[in-house]
Design a protein around this motif. Structure first.
Motif, PDB file in Angstrom:
ATOM      1  N   ALA A 125      41.683  40.982  36.990  1.00  0.00           N
ATOM      2  CA  ALA A 125      42.658  40.929  35.896  1.00  0.00           C
ATOM      3  C   ALA A 125      41.984  40.505  34.593  1.00  0.00           C
ATOM      4  CB  ALA A 125      43.786  39.965  36.256  1.00  0.00           C
ATOM      5  N   SER A 126      41.031  39.589  34.683  1.00  0.00           N
ATOM      6  CA  SER A 126      40.303  39.150  33.495  1.00  0.00           C
ATOM      7  C   SER A 126      39.540  40.318  32.869  1.00  0.00           C
ATOM      8  CB  SER A 126      39.316  38.027  33.852  1.00  0.00           C
ATOM      9  OG  SER A 126      39.993  36.872  34.288  1.00  0.00           O
ATOM     10  N   ARG A 127      38.883  41.118  33.705  1.00  0.00           N
ATOM     11  CA  ARG A 127      38.139  42.270  33.182  1.00  0.00           C
ATOM     12  C   ARG A 127      39.080  43.270  32.529  1.00  0.00           C
ATOM     13  NH1 ARG A 127      35.283  41.358  38.085  1.00  0.00           N
ATOM     14  NH2 ARG A 127      36.529  42.931  39.182  1.00  0.00           N
ATOM     15  N   ALA A 128      40.228  43.498  33.152  1.00  0.00           N
ATOM     16  CA  ALA A 128      41.186  44.448  32.585  1.00  0.00           C
ATOM     17  C   ALA A 128      41.749  43.949  31.261  1.00  0.00           C
ATOM     18  CB  ALA A 128      42.321  44.697  33.585  1.00  0.00           C
ATOM     19  N   TYR A 129      42.072  42.655  31.210  1.00  0.00           N
ATOM     20  CA  TYR A 129      42.617  42.088  29.980  1.00  0.00           C
ATOM     21  C   TYR A 129      41.563  42.066  28.872  1.00  0.00           C
ATOM     22  CZ  TYR A 129      45.012  38.844  26.842  1.00  0.00           C
ATOM     23  OH  TYR A 129      45.603  38.254  25.747  1.00  0.00           O
TER      24      TYR A 129
END
Length: 272
Positions: A251-255
């Motif tokens: 999720a961090s990479r996507a955000y």
């Protein structure tokens, strides 16, 4: 918890600022346990004179900020529409929601997304399926940061001033297991930072446990956390922790990718 009555001088003056103060006081009267209020309760919880509440609420109904289908006031749909435009709800939620859905499919119990709001965690999104846990906060609700998995997952990567503010606000005991000592909280946050996820074992609600991990923005700063929450027998940290940490990392990479994205200019059309 009832909202604190606002300064009467600013609330009762006839300026635009005074009108905003009155509207804010009325909106603050509503919370997760006070979704609909008759006029008398709205007066009591807002701390404003009855005539002021009646007059201001009438105008707020015209603007769509409040609704009054019967003899009780409630939050209007216009505010719901505007809330969807808040970046934390729009950008963060859109980036993280697929990973919340994957995590729910794996854990089969409630998953949540939260951000730090002062000394509490604001629940931005949650998925409950067919077995919701009624003791948990709804989307838009606040939970104490010091005794929640979401809060600790964020605090473990926050600066000292943020943690100090939480401690200064008071480490209120919610259950017999709640950590209420600053030194114990500091040790717990160090453990969270080392293992990559936070574990709340019945500290916010008896019988309910939570495993949470942090979400970082494109600058590397902690911006949110996601969690798996459910009956303690079903939320085992050694089993759930790695999955929560992996979901949070994805999720961090996507955000981060979403925040870095720069819209491409529209191609120029050939001249006729």
């Amino acid at each position: 918890m009832s909202p604190t009555a606002r300064d009467s001088r600013s609330a009762d003056d006839g300026s635009a600022a005074g009108a905003l103060e009155r509207a804010a006081a009325i909106l603050d009267a509503f919370d997760a346990t006070h979704r609909e209020l008759p006029l008398a309760r709205l007066v009591e919880r807002s701390g404003l004179p009855r005539s002021t509440v009646h007059r201001t609420a009438a105008r707020m109904i015209e603007l769509g900020w409040l609704d009054k289908p019967g003899d009780k006031y409630r939050i209007g749909t216009r505010l719901f529409e505007l809330a969807g435009l808040v970046p934390v709800r729009h950008e963060l939620r859109e980036a993280v929601l697929p990973y919340l859905q994957d995590l729910y499919a794996a854990a089969r119990t409630t998953v949540q997304l939260g951000v730090l709001d002062g000394v509490d965690v604001l629940v931005v999104e949650k998925i409950t399926g067919h077995r919701p846990l009624p003791m948990l906060s709804l989307v838009g609700g606040l939970i104490p940061a010091h005794c929640s998995g979401l809060g600790r997952a964020i605090l473990a990567w926050s600066d000292a001033a943020t943690v100090d503010a939480v401690v200064a606000a008071g480490l209120t005991r919610r259950t017999p297991r709640t950590i209420t000592n600053a030194e114990a909280l500091a040790r717990e946050l160090a453990t969270v930072h080392e293992q990559g996820w936070a574990y709340d074992r019945e500290e916010g609600n008896a019988g309910i446990s939570c495993v949470a991990a942090p979400i970082f923005d494109f600058t590397g700063n902690v911006t949110a956390a996601l969690s798996v929450t459910g009956p303690s027998a079903a939320v085992l940290p050694d089993r759930i922790g790695p999955a929560v940490r992996m979901a949070a990392a994805a999720a961090s990479r996507a955000y981060a990718a979403r925040r870095w994205a720069v819209p491409r200019p529209a191609p120029e059309l050939p001249s006729q």
